[in-house]
Design a protein around this motif. Sequence first.
Motif, PDB file in Angstrom:
ATOM      1  N   SER A 348       0.829  -1.209   0.000  1.00  0.00           N
ATOM      2  CA  SER A 348       0.000   0.000   0.000  1.00  0.00           C
ATOM      3  C   SER A 348       0.862   1.257   0.000  1.00  0.00           C
ATOM      4  CB  SER A 348      -0.927  -0.001   1.227  1.00  0.00           C
ATOM      5  OG  SER A 348      -1.767  -1.128   1.205  1.00  0.00           O
ATOM      6  N   LEU A 464      -5.445  -0.843  -1.935  1.00  0.00           N
ATOM      7  CA  LEU A 464      -6.495  -1.477  -1.138  1.00  0.00           C
ATOM      8  C   LEU A 464      -6.232  -2.968  -0.965  1.00  0.00           C
ATOM      9  CD1 LEU A 464      -9.636   0.325  -2.609  1.00  0.00           C
ATOM     10  CD2 LEU A 464      -8.500   0.756  -0.426  1.00  0.00           C
ATOM     11  N   ARG A 468      -5.232  -5.654   2.715  1.00  0.00           N
ATOM     12  CA  ARG A 468      -5.844  -6.934   3.073  1.00  0.00           C
ATOM     13  C   ARG A 468      -4.834  -8.074   3.154  1.00  0.00           C
ATOM     14  NH1 ARG A 468     -11.107  -8.077  -0.394  1.00  0.00           N
ATOM     15  NH2 ARG A 468     -11.248  -9.666   1.244  1.00  0.00           N
TER      16      ARG A 468
END
Length: 474
Positions: A348, A464, A468
């Motif tokens: 990220s 995004l 995760r």
Amino acid sequence: MTTTTSSVSAAPHRAALSPLGLLTLLLGTALPMIDFFVVNVALPAVARDLHAPPATLEMVVAGYAVAYAVLLVLGGRLGDCFGRRRLFLWGVAGFGATSLACGLAPGAWWLVAARAAQGAASAALLPQVLATLHATTSGERRARAVALYGSVGGVSVVLGQVLGGVLVAADLAGTGWRAVFLVNVPVAAVAFGCALRSVPDSRAERPGRADLAGTALLAAALCALLLPLTEGRAAGWPLWSVLLLCAAAPLALAFLAVERRAERGAGGALLPPSLLAAAGVRRGLLLGLPVFVGFAGWMFVMAVTLQEGLGYGVLRAGLTLVPMGVAQFAASLLAPRAVRRLGGRAVSWAAAVHIAGLAVLAGTALLGPWPRLSPLALAPGLVLCGAAQGLQLPLYYRILLAAVPDRLAGAGSGLAATLQQACLAVGVATLGSLFLSLAPGAGIRKALVVVLAVQAAGLVGLGLLGLRLPRVRD
């Protein structure tokens, strides 16, 4: 990062990779990647010398790209079966021989055939590099080696542009464009000699049988995808290109069905579906999509922008990208440390830095003295983009490798490289076509900004996904 290490890789008889061996493997990595891009600089000279029409010039590029991508997985599996060191040596020797054939080409179609053979040799050697790193290193040493592998891939793109411009402009001994191929011959000879001394051998513990049906179907599916993407735009998207694209998905589904049956049987699948079922493999492949599609489109758009929009010569355009290459190499060395501190969130952060670099470039184009922008004015945005790419490429390979067992290291390496090559073609076909469609009406500057915005949107998705990712460690 948690890595899957079988008893094979931990066996005491397996030699560890020496620094010279690592350097040799990285040199082997650079050869096909540099050659993929260096020829683009030489195409105008090839056209004049060999009287080659545009369609034939496209085949010079496409023949290499398609043969390379189609045979990567097969090259990896052959290394699993017959020894990765042996396949690496064959690939390096073949690359040197086919480079000589390219440099001595008496006509355009000779060059097309030699370039296709050069792509096949590249497909034999490249998967062995990542598979050997996977099988002969572990822990922090593997993290550093994979980081260097990722950086070599990106830096080779920049080096290819610069080296091509220098060699064509220098016209060494009257060789002109032929020098971009002939220079590979002594380099391949050095790599071959070093590999004999320093690269340890490894292979799968229980290699499977030859998967002829799977090989044929994978080749057909990749050809149906890559040939239209590399040739269709220049040809005006004729009917054959559309039909091939439509056939790509059914061929891919047929390939998966054959591989499932092969894996349930004697275990001789070319690309075992169980490999694709691993969560880490799927995550790695998903992360690679925006990285490679965006990178390929960006390189194509920047090449056109620098030469046609800003009026740079070939050599000046290549040198303009040097700050990006330096930043990419430096950042790749920091990738293992970034993973230790940030875990999966390093993806990220890299995406955020990349978006910032694209925004700086867009602002420079919109607010600067267009079309009199200097390379110095473009350097800040290029440095940010290069630093981000220096993190993204090693992270892609590390996440993917973590889920690949040693017995499938060659197949996993071939899969990783195949996705990269397919995304390069998709990136040029999509972002490149968008840019070329906008440029005549809106102008190159506005077309560039639109493409940068589209690429930034893809990087938002990458960021995004990074949030995760599970916590990773070496």
